[in-house]
Design a protein around this motif. Structure first.
Motif: not given
Length: 594
Positions: A420, A423, A444, A448
């Motif tokens: 995670r 990215h 994100d 997320n």
């Protein structure tokens, strides 16, 4: 490429007689053999002697031991040669020669000691002392501690880097392993006196065989190094990457080889600052995951090759590599500020104090290191003015609280972080403006990770187990976590972004190491250090007058609500603190709206 090299079988003795000095350039990797490797090397030397003794029962002639392939670069007939591959083994061999020499000297065998030490250091034709192994990165420590028999100077020389500590430990372990008592444990030395046992080991080392590959073209040497090591991944990927870069600059007439070497040295210097001694591979992989792609250590080299592709222009790859090295220099400088933050990094501006505290808490208290991948990207954005200070502080508080909740309180596995954060970091580095940055973070990062929220009951259960003792070591993990929590709660009561420096941890009911209940989080509160000293070992009734002088809102609220406080109240207060932390700190930092 047209490879122009010579390959020959030889022995350690002949190699050391052939070359006066082996030079290890500064951009070569540091000496890094772990005890398992160098102890195995010595064990193999002795085991081959045992095997020989067992097969013949009488011969003292050493059986050949193969040490592998070494790639050297230099002009034919030269007495000084550059080591392209074989640095680690040559270093270990030199250390072993030195330790044997020292042991021989201690038993009064001065001539034998000097004869052995000639493979470490000897005089040239002008009577000048020459060290057989010359390392730019470990000098002068290696020269004093290994390439000298004088104990006086060894005691004065302190190891200041990871490489120097490794060198010192290797020498010390070899010296100890060569003691009379240790050598008696091996069957190879049955019926041998101590002097002859040492000579046997020395001669076995001298007769060890290897394949010497020598080329006058260093570019060919680098390519041979890559071919020998890339397929089997016998070396760390960082060594192969470094080899690829410096192969491109070898013998560059524009001075790029020296410039590249200086940049590489700067990277290593940055990672050693503030007494951190961060491993080069540790930094490099987190940097790579933050900017390029998520790969394992083994895959780093292949990933590097994929991302740097030569074009038809002759200098294209040279330019790419130089920019890459410059980037590594800057990122290594930021890396050390992340793992050892100082307010001085931000010109002592008080608005950055929460940034420094969040970074320090993440690295020193909360237990995982994967967050660095993301923070490297955030710091890049801050330097590029692509994220506001307020958003940066918000992100760091989110990371703090999420790691505390998920890992420390929820006992969740750290493997959720790497993919995670890699990215997200790569995506953030492509942001064009602050608005885009904010959207990426909100979508994100915040959204997320919502699914990883820890249940309130589990949070409370682990929170109420926290303990703190002034009598424990300051580095104790449980102590650090409890201290962190107490300071966070106190700051929340005050409405402050940062910790109150004048506070220390007070045990409301006096600490008793044999009574764990008195160490529990429910018995802890942040109190000004002076008042803490004044309270001493008084009873709670007596302490209340001292607490009333505190400027801390939490302390004032506590004495207003607690006319008395006994051990029976500790567990109830611990649960109340857990609820307060969850509702007033966790939910705020983690953007929970419910």
């Amino acid at each position: 490429m047209n490879f122009n090299f010579e390959s020959t079988d030889t022995t350690i003795k002949n190699l050391f007689k052939k070359y006066t000095q082996f030079r290890i350039p500064v951009f070569q990797r540091d000496y890094s053999w772990s005890p398992s490797y160098y102890n195995q090397f010595l064990d193999d030397i002795i085991t081959s002697l045992e095997s020989r003794s067992g097969s013949t029962g009488s011969s003292d002639s050493p059986k050949n031991y193969f040490v592998g392939t070494m790639v050297l670069s230099g002009h034919k007939g030269a007495t000084t040669i550059d080591v392209v591959d074989g640095q680690q083994r040559l270093t270990v061999i030199t250390i072993l020669f030195s330790a044997i020499s020292k042991r021989l000297d201690e038993i009064g065998e001065k001539k034998l000691s000097e004869a052995t030490f000639r493979y470490v250091q000897e005089e040239d034709d002008n009577g000048e002392l020459i060290n057989h192994l010359q390392s730019d990165s470990s000098s002068p420590f290696f020269d004093v501690f290994v390439q000298s028999l004088d104990d006086k100077y060894k005691e004065e020389e302190q190891a200041s880097t990871l490489e120097e500590e490794s060198l010192k430990k290797t020498y010390t372990d070899f010296y100890n392993a060569l003691s009379p008592d240790d050598l008696k444990k091996h069957s190879a030395f049955n019926n041998k006196n101590y002097k002859n046992a040492l000579i046997l080991i020395r001669d076995q080392l001298l007769s060890a065989t290897l394949i010497e590959i020598t080329t006058t073209n260093k570019s060919s040497a680098y390519k041979i190094f890559e071919i020998l090591n890339a397929k089997g991944k016998g070396l760390a990927s960082i060594d192969l990457i470094k080899n690829s870069i410096f192969e491109k600059y070898y013998n560059d007439k524009g001075g790029l080889e020296k410039l590249a070497s200086k940049k590489w040295e700067k990277i290593q210097t940055h990672l050693r600052e503030r007494n951190q001694n961060i491993g080069l591979l540790t930094f490099y992989r987190q940097y790579w995951l933050s900017k390029y792609e998520r790969v394992t250590n083994v895959q780093l080299y292949d990933s590097f090759k994929r991302n740097f592709i030569d074009s038809d222009q002759a200098d294209s790859l040279k330019d790419q590599y130089m920019k890459f090295l410059s980037d590594l220099v800057e990122e290594s400088k930021e890396y050390i500020k992340i793992v050892h933050p100082l307010l001085d990094d931000y010109d002592n501006r008080q608005e950055y104090k929460p940034v420094v505290e969040s970074l320090a808490s993440l690295y020193n208290v909360l237990g995982i290191k994967q967050y660095i991948v993301l923070v490297l990207a955030l710091m890049y954005l801050k330097k590029a003015d692509l994220i506001s200070l307020q958003k940066l502080k918000e992100c760091l508080r989110f990371l703090e609280s999420f790691v505390f909740m998920y890992t420390d309180m929820g006992k969740g596995q750290a493997n959720i972080y790497e993919a995670r954060f890699s990215h997200l970091a790569i995506k953030l580095r492509r942001s064009k403006n602050k608005q885009e940055t904010n959207k990426i973070i909100n979508d994100d990062l915040y959204d997320n990770l919502k699914s990883k929220r820890v249940d309130g009951l589990l949070f409370t259960d682990n929170f109420t187990r926290l303990t703190y003792s002034k009598k424990k070591d300051k580095g104790d993990a449980d102590n650090s976590l409890a201290k962190y929590v107490v300071k966070k709660i106190s700051s929340a009561y005050q409405g402050n972004e940062s910790f109150q420096e004048e506070n220390s941890i007070e045990h409301i009911i006096n600490e008793n190491p044999s009574d764990l209940q008195t160490l529990n989080i429910g018995n802890l509160i942040a109190l000004e250090t002076k008042l803490n000293g004044d309270a001493g070992d008084s009873s709670y009734t007596q302490k209340k007058d001292i607490y009333s002088k505190s400027k801390n809102k939490q302390v004032r609220k506590f004495i207003d609500e607690n006319v008395s406080f006994t051990k029976d109240d500790i567990s109830k207060r611990a649960k109340n603190l857990a609820t307060y932390y969850y509702e007033n700190i966790m939910k705020k930092d983690l953007k929970y709206l419910d």
